[in-house]
Design a protein around this motif. Sequence first.
Motif: not given
Length: 284
Positions: A97, A145, A147, A121, A170-171, A149, A167, A143, A99, A159
Amino acid sequence: MLSDAVPSLRCPVCQGTFALSPEAPFSLICAAGHGFDAAKQGYFNLLTGKGTVFEADTAEMVAARNDFLAAGHYAPLAEAIAELAAPVLSAPGSLVLDSGTGTGHYLRTVLDRTPAAAIGIDISKFALRRAARLNPGAINLVWDIWRPLPLADRSADAVIVVFAPRNPPEFARVLRPGGRLIIVTPRTGHLAEIAERTGMLGIEPGKDERLAESMQGLLVPGESRQLDLDLVLNGRDIADVAFMGPAGHHLERSSLIASTAAEPSVHATAKFSLTVLTSPESGS
């Protein structure tokens, strides 16, 4: 291929799994029937509701970033990121990912060296248009970040976050056990030779300490590197590197180009920190 990353995605409306329509223009459709069509430029916009209040990079900022990175100034940084990501992306079926993927420049180098599927994203549609062209096999998503994921728990092996917001919860959620979070930040003195006269924003003191604090209890600190790049920048390079970052929201590109056009080549040093954090192994 686009389809390789789809099983890791989750619908932002119902958190259901997605399927990818078999023919272009592609659509992502979840089991509950929520659908998201690809834009003609190849990216998907998963934002729903009010969208985002985050200020996206403009078309001019993205163009400046594309021109600067395409000139190869930060190529050693891209190579360093790919090297750090490679150990967890060597197996078929692995997923990275990116980010804050921007134009997809750093992700491209990672994908050139691994067999990983990829999701990028970003909040900027202008950036994602370029990212989708550079990385057509990745799923590129608009997207926010801040929010949750749109990825399943424990779905990503790596990531990468290069000069982008973070974030941490979330990560930690989306990383598989043993997965790596690779964060790149500028260090004090980054491009100091040109920063003041071009209006570039300074590096906030205590940034590394705040990064470490934000990750406590979520991810395990690992390798940390410092990378210094000695650059020779002409007037257009100076304008591009100043405008492609956060200062671009407050500057005029045409004025910046005009003010640096007659500049002789300048020697400047780019200073980066690369921080690796690891998701705890199961049972640890």
